[in-house]
Write an enzyme that holds these catalytic residues in place. Structure first.
Site, PDB file in Angstrom:
ATOM      1  N   CYS A   2       0.870  -1.179   0.000  1.00 38.78           N
ATOM      2  CA  CYS A   2       0.000   0.000   0.000  1.00 38.78           C
ATOM      3  C   CYS A   2       0.906   1.228   0.000  1.00 38.78           C
ATOM      4  O   CYS A   2       2.112   1.123   0.200  1.00 38.78           O
ATOM      5  CB  CYS A   2      -0.846   0.057   1.259  1.00 38.78           C
ATOM      6  SG  CYS A   2      -1.836  -1.418   1.505  1.00 38.78           S
ATOM      7  N   ARG A  27       1.462   1.679  -5.893  1.00 42.39           N
ATOM      8  CA  ARG A  27       1.598   0.712  -4.801  1.00 42.39           C
ATOM      9  C   ARG A  27       0.288   0.010  -4.466  1.00 42.39           C
ATOM     10  O   ARG A  27       0.271  -0.982  -3.732  1.00 42.39           O
ATOM     11  CB  ARG A  27       2.131   1.409  -3.539  1.00 42.39           C
ATOM     12  CG  ARG A  27       3.482   2.074  -3.740  1.00 42.39           C
ATOM     13  CD  ARG A  27       3.941   2.713  -2.448  1.00 42.39           C
ATOM     14  NE  ARG A  27       4.192   1.722  -1.430  1.00 42.39           N
ATOM     15  CZ  ARG A  27       5.311   1.037  -1.291  1.00 42.39           C
ATOM     16  NH1 ARG A  27       6.308   1.251  -2.117  1.00 42.39           N
ATOM     17  NH2 ARG A  27       5.452   0.157  -0.331  1.00 42.39           N
ATOM     18  N   TRP A  74      -3.646  -1.845  -1.346  1.00 41.00           N
ATOM     19  CA  TRP A  74      -3.498  -3.077  -2.115  1.00 41.00           C
ATOM     20  C   TRP A  74      -3.823  -4.168  -1.111  1.00 41.00           C
ATOM     21  O   TRP A  74      -2.992  -4.539  -0.286  1.00 41.00           O
ATOM     22  CB  TRP A  74      -2.058  -3.192  -2.616  1.00 41.00           C
ATOM     23  CG  TRP A  74      -1.763  -4.430  -3.399  1.00 41.00           C
ATOM     24  CD1 TRP A  74      -1.229  -5.599  -2.939  1.00 41.00           C
ATOM     25  CD2 TRP A  74      -1.950  -4.620  -4.794  1.00 41.00           C
ATOM     26  NE1 TRP A  74      -1.088  -6.492  -3.956  1.00 41.00           N
ATOM     27  CE2 TRP A  74      -1.521  -5.924  -5.104  1.00 41.00           C
ATOM     28  CE3 TRP A  74      -2.453  -3.813  -5.825  1.00 41.00           C
ATOM     29  CZ2 TRP A  74      -1.575  -6.449  -6.395  1.00 41.00           C
ATOM     30  CZ3 TRP A  74      -2.493  -4.337  -7.099  1.00 41.00           C
ATOM     31  CH2 TRP A  74      -2.054  -5.637  -7.375  1.00 41.00           C
ATOM     32  N   ASN A 100       0.892   0.310   6.008  1.00 33.44           N
ATOM     33  CA  ASN A 100       1.323  -0.555   4.909  1.00 33.44           C
ATOM     34  C   ASN A 100       2.119  -1.689   5.528  1.00 33.44           C
ATOM     35  O   ASN A 100       3.103  -1.440   6.230  1.00 33.44           O
ATOM     36  CB  ASN A 100       2.203   0.246   3.940  1.00 33.44           C
ATOM     37  CG  ASN A 100       2.934  -0.661   2.957  1.00 33.44           C
ATOM     38  OD1 ASN A 100       2.406  -1.678   2.547  1.00 33.44           O
ATOM     39  ND2 ASN A 100       4.144  -0.281   2.597  1.00 33.44           N
ATOM     40  N   GLY A 101       1.687  -2.924   5.304  1.00 35.84           N
ATOM     41  CA  GLY A 101       2.407  -4.064   5.875  1.00 35.84           C
ATOM     42  C   GLY A 101       1.417  -5.102   6.352  1.00 35.84           C
ATOM     43  O   GLY A 101       0.233  -5.054   6.021  1.00 35.84           O
ATOM     44  N   GLU A 482       8.836 -16.981 -23.906  1.00 37.83           N
ATOM     45  CA  GLU A 482       8.651 -15.742 -23.148  1.00 37.83           C
ATOM     46  C   GLU A 482       9.752 -14.726 -23.482  1.00 37.83           C
ATOM     47  O   GLU A 482       9.490 -13.532 -23.623  1.00 37.83           O
ATOM     48  CB  GLU A 482       8.608 -16.064 -21.636  1.00 37.83           C
ATOM     49  CG  GLU A 482       8.541 -14.885 -20.686  1.00 37.83           C
ATOM     50  CD  GLU A 482       7.322 -13.972 -20.879  1.00 37.83           C
ATOM     51  OE1 GLU A 482       6.397 -14.323 -21.635  1.00 37.83           O
ATOM     52  OE2 GLU A 482       7.320 -12.888 -20.279  1.00 37.83           O
ATOM     53  N   LYS A 486       9.023 -11.060 -24.953  1.00 39.12           N
ATOM     54  CA  LYS A 486       9.512  -9.819 -24.318  1.00 39.12           C
ATOM     55  C   LYS A 486      10.201  -8.951 -25.361  1.00 39.12           C
ATOM     56  O   LYS A 486       9.988  -7.749 -25.424  1.00 39.12           O
ATOM     57  CB  LYS A 486      10.514 -10.115 -23.193  1.00 39.12           C
ATOM     58  CG  LYS A 486      10.001 -10.580 -21.853  1.00 39.12           C
ATOM     59  CD  LYS A 486       9.207  -9.583 -21.068  1.00 39.12           C
ATOM     60  CE  LYS A 486       7.783  -9.545 -21.485  1.00 39.12           C
ATOM     61  NZ  LYS A 486       6.812 -10.420 -20.876  1.00 39.12           N
ATOM     62  N   GLU A 489       7.653  -7.407 -27.911  1.00 37.93           N
ATOM     63  CA  GLU A 489       6.734  -6.358 -27.464  1.00 37.93           C
ATOM     64  C   GLU A 489       7.428  -5.055 -27.089  1.00 37.93           C
ATOM     65  O   GLU A 489       6.865  -3.997 -27.319  1.00 37.93           O
ATOM     66  CB  GLU A 489       5.758  -6.851 -26.386  1.00 37.93           C
ATOM     67  CG  GLU A 489       6.341  -7.254 -25.089  1.00 37.93           C
ATOM     68  CD  GLU A 489       5.279  -7.764 -24.107  1.00 37.93           C
ATOM     69  OE1 GLU A 489       4.099  -7.424 -24.234  1.00 37.93           O
ATOM     70  OE2 GLU A 489       5.673  -8.503 -23.189  1.00 37.93           O
ATOM     71  N   HIS A 505      13.865 -29.192 -37.873  1.00 39.09           N
ATOM     72  CA  HIS A 505      12.688 -29.535 -38.682  1.00 39.09           C
ATOM     73  C   HIS A 505      12.185 -28.330 -39.479  1.00 39.09           C
ATOM     74  O   HIS A 505      11.015 -28.281 -39.849  1.00 39.09           O
ATOM     75  CB  HIS A 505      11.591 -30.114 -37.784  1.00 39.09           C
ATOM     76  CG  HIS A 505      12.022 -31.368 -37.084  1.00 39.09           C
ATOM     77  ND1 HIS A 505      12.195 -32.557 -37.758  1.00 39.09           N
ATOM     78  CD2 HIS A 505      12.386 -31.598 -35.800  1.00 39.09           C
ATOM     79  CE1 HIS A 505      12.620 -33.479 -36.897  1.00 39.09           C
ATOM     80  NE2 HIS A 505      12.749 -32.914 -35.705  1.00 39.09           N
ATOM     81  N   LYS A 605      -1.884  -2.590 -20.914  1.00 37.65           N
ATOM     82  CA  LYS A 605      -1.523  -3.438 -19.774  1.00 37.65           C
ATOM     83  C   LYS A 605      -2.571  -4.527 -19.577  1.00 37.65           C
ATOM     84  O   LYS A 605      -2.246  -5.673 -19.314  1.00 37.65           O
ATOM     85  CB  LYS A 605      -1.389  -2.583 -18.511  1.00 37.65           C
ATOM     86  CG  LYS A 605      -0.951  -3.357 -17.280  1.00 37.65           C
ATOM     87  CD  LYS A 605       0.480  -3.836 -17.406  1.00 37.65           C
ATOM     88  CE  LYS A 605       0.870  -4.833 -16.338  1.00 37.65           C
ATOM     89  NZ  LYS A 605       1.990  -5.676 -16.762  1.00 37.65           N
TER      90      LYS A 605
HETATM   91  O1  M6R Z   1      -3.284  -9.769 -17.071  1.00 44.01           O
HETATM   92  P1  M6R Z   1      -3.023 -11.041 -17.822  1.00 44.01           P
HETATM   93  O2  M6R Z   1      -1.942 -11.864 -17.236  1.00 44.01           O
HETATM   94  O3  M6R Z   1      -4.275 -11.859 -18.027  1.00 44.01           O
HETATM   95  O4  M6R Z   1      -2.549 -10.578 -19.259  1.00 44.01           O
HETATM   96  C1  M6R Z   1      -2.336 -11.508 -20.287  1.00 44.01           C
HETATM   97  C2  M6R Z   1      -1.534 -10.893 -21.416  1.00 44.01           C
HETATM   98  O5  M6R Z   1      -2.257  -9.834 -21.991  1.00 44.01           O
HETATM   99  C3  M6R Z   1      -0.179 -10.366 -20.938  1.00 44.01           C
HETATM  100  O6  M6R Z   1       0.548 -11.381 -20.313  1.00 44.01           O
HETATM  101  C4  M6R Z   1       0.628  -9.816 -22.114  1.00 44.01           C
HETATM  102  O7  M6R Z   1       1.017 -10.858 -22.952  1.00 44.01           O
HETATM  103  C5  M6R Z   1       1.832  -9.009 -21.579  1.00 44.01           C
HETATM  104  N1  M6R Z   1       1.943  -7.773 -22.260  1.00 44.01           N
HETATM  105  C6  M6R Z   1       3.111  -9.719 -21.736  1.00 44.01           C
HETATM  106  O8  M6R Z   1       4.200  -8.981 -21.320  1.00 44.01           O
END
Ligand code: M6R
Length: 610
Positions: A2, A27, A74, A100-101, A482, A486, A489, A505, A605
């Site tokens: 928090c 936070r 949070w 917070n804690g 992954e 990364k 994106e 293959h 996001k």
């Molecule tokens: O919030 P979520 O984990 O459900 O999101 C899923 C994807 O949209 C998310 O993981 C996306 O691939 C990210 N931008 C990856 O870095």
């Protein structure tokens, strides 16, 4: 996690509290509250939602008082409700507290206080603090009452405390949760971080654990829990306000990458007990049920889907439960075959991804049990599911998922331990080894982060290449996927992940001297030697080889242009350690290319559309 802020001033503090909380919202943002003190009375405004949303209803700026405290939440203890939002007060409404804690002994303290006649209004651990201080105020002044109370508290806290009968004093305290003191001109501050108050002062005192600060607008005094005064250094901060928000890092992504040791430690906290894994009551699935599960289906998107693939490996290899991983977006349109012995697990950082919500709803039509692995308390996915395991990564602001991913892997590992133990697929020694392996991960992650200079050198080679390939096997094949995601994106460089042996293959035709190839090749008894062979195949075609290898590996550095070392760990856990260099690599490449790292083009996001 928090955020808290407090101000004692010669002027109205409403704007400073408001701006402070706006900077601290990263936070926590499930609820927010402020307390102003005027004419020996508290004016408390609080509600559920983000700061702006609650502000629209309550108008925080239409409040007055030259002393006040604020909080953004949070949730940890108690659901997301107005009653559980901070500040919390004592029975007499004379003490107001933001926290917070986590107070670990709060239920014992609460029982004692209830016996003494105290009345509680929320389900939070925080409210105990207000009542405990009230109790100790009978025989003490305010500073002493706080000190005596904190000596009874176990757990972590950063606190802001106001007393209606001492309208000039703001008290702060810290133990294992951050709290700083800002010294201004005829005003003083407490806050969870420096940036939240940096527009008002750059004179900062860093409180240490078990320290209490007593502020008036013109003075500050720090005492220990033993009551002795402590003379503290006053630091002058030179960060710009914007850089500071990111804790001195260039971007949230980098800050969040560096938060992983703490995020994993939080994810493990209190869950490893007596040689077993115990989840909180929200887990909601009985041991009897878990013993009978015959199949697991994981639904997720993007990075969370990659976490699902790592989970599949762990659950099949160790708990011996047949597991499938589905793209949530495909699952609901495929008439899945589900029966009462199938557990459906949804993995999502945000808990609000539309495709994952739909997949979960589809699964529920078949009457199966569902479990969410999620980072955001009270989010849609956690409300729809029968049970929840929270990942406790804290708010993730950068669009590219980093700490949310590795904490998802940690949760899947914990779940695997629990299921393996219940179903007796591993013996006690194997379970103990798994537990001691994950306990070491936070420290080991720190040493991977220390490899950053080497990773920066790898970035030099990648940043002017239009394509790249990531290869791994077994538990590290999803880490290759992954790593490629990364890079795509945040840098917009085309990248592909493959199982290392699948190369021959088809994709091997792509290899030439302009193709960087990143091998995730920690030492293991299953595939390491085969991966060495795959490296040779790429090398023979002129590919530029980079690798993640286990400390002490003598073979891979002979073959690769650059090698990033990760500490020795159990094979399944190498997936967590190996993720971090790939995150750093993507970050550095994107930065070199001048990309908008935290907000890459076309991405959001949380993807709330199907
Ligand atoms: O919030 P979520 O984990 O459900 O999101 C899923 C994807 O949209 C998310 O993981 C996306 O691939 C990210 N931008 C990856 O870095």
């Amino acid at each position: 996690m928090c955020g808290i802020v407090g101000v004692v001033s010669s002027q109205n503090v409403n704007e400073k509290l408001f701006k402070g909380l706006a900077n601290l919202e990263y936070r926590g943002y499930d609820s927010v509250g402020m307390c102003f003190l005027t004419n020996n009375k508290f004016n408390i405004k609080k509600g559920v939602g983000k700061l702006e949303e609650v502000h629209k209803k309550l108008d925080f700026l239409n409040s007055s008082g030259s002393i006040g405290i604020g909080h953004c939440r949070w949730s940890t203890h108690g659901g997301v409700t107005k009653k559980n939002a901070h500040p919390h007060v004592d029975c007499g409404n004379r003490i107001s507290v933001v926290h917070n804690g986590i107070i670990e002994n709060y239920s014992e303290l609460k029982d004692e206080l209830i016996k003494k006649g105290h009345k509680f209004y929320s389900q939070t651990d925080t409210e105990v603090i207000a009542h405990l201080i009230e109790d100790n105020l009978r025989n003490n002044g305010i500073e002493e009452a706080v000190r005596v109370s904190l000596n009874k508290i176990e757990g972590s806290y950063a606190l802001g405390i106001l007393f209606a009968d001492e309208p000039d004093k703001l008290i702060g305290a810290r133990n294992e949760s951050p709290l700083i003191v800002g010294l201004g001109d005829k005003e003083n501050f407490i806050a969870s971080d420096v940036p939240s108050i940096l527009s008002y002062t750059n004179k900062i005192i860093y409180l240490e654990d078990k320290e209490i600060v007593v502020l008036t607008k013109n003075s500050h005094k720090v005492i220990g829990l033993d009551g002795k005064e402590i003379i503290k250094k006053i630091n002058t901060i030179n960060w710009s306000a914007e850089a500071a928000e990111k804790g001195g890092y260039g971007h949230f992504m980098m800050k969040e990458i560096h938060e992983q040791p703490v995020a994993i430690a939080n994810t493990l906290n209190e869950r490893l007990r007596n040689g077993n894994v115990q989840f909180e009551k929200e887990f909601g699935l009985s041991d009897d049920y878990l013993r009978k599960v015959k199949r697991i289906v994981i639904v997720a998107c993007g990075t969370s889907w990659h976490a699902g693939l790592v989970g599949e490996f762990m659950l099949e290899e160790l708990a011996r439960i047949p597991t499938e991983v589905e793209y949530a977006s495909e699952f609901r349109y495929r008439h899945p075959i589900l029966d009462k012995d199938t557990l459906v697990i949804a993995i999502s950082q945000s808990g609000e991804t539309a495709d994952t919500i739909s997949a979960l709803k589809e699964a529920k039509k078949y009457g199966v049990k569902t479990l969410a692995i999620c980072n955001v308390m009270g989010s849609s996915i956690t409300r729809i599911s029968d049970g929840v395991i929270y990942t406790r990564a804290g708010p993730e602001i950068g669009v590219a998922s980093t700490k949310a991913f590795t904490t998802q892997l940690a949760v899947l590992y914990l779940l695997t331990i629990k299921l393996s133990k219940l179903r007796k697929t591993l013996n006690e020694k194997q379970i103990r080894d798994m537990i001691s392996g994950i306990r070491k991960i936070p420290l080991q992650l720190q040493s991977v982060l220390d490899e950053d200079t080497e990773i920066l050198k790898c970035a030099e080679f990648f940043s002017n290449k239009p394509n790249s390939i990531y290869l791994g096997r077994g538990v590290n094949f999803p880490i290759a996927l992954e790593g490629a995601l990364k890079l795509k994106e945040v840098s917009y460089i085309h990248a592909e992940g493959y199982p290392a042996a699948e190369m021959k293959h088809g994709p091997i035709a792509l290899i030439d001297k302009n193709m960087p190839v990143f091998f995730i090749a920690p030492h293991d008894i299953f595939t390491y030697k085969k991966v060495l062979g795959n490296i040779e195949e790429v090398k023979a075609r002129g590919g530029m080889i980079f690798a993640v290898a286990t400390e002490g590996d003598k073979e891979i550095p002979k073959k690769a242009k650059r090698t990033i070392f990760i500490p020795k760990t159990l094979y399944t856990l190498s997936s967590i350690l190996a993720s971090v260099p790939l995150q750093l690599l993507a970050y550095h490449i994107a930065e070199k290319l001048g990309r908008d790292v935290d907000r890459p083009r076309s991405l959001a996001k949380t993807v709330t559309v199907e």
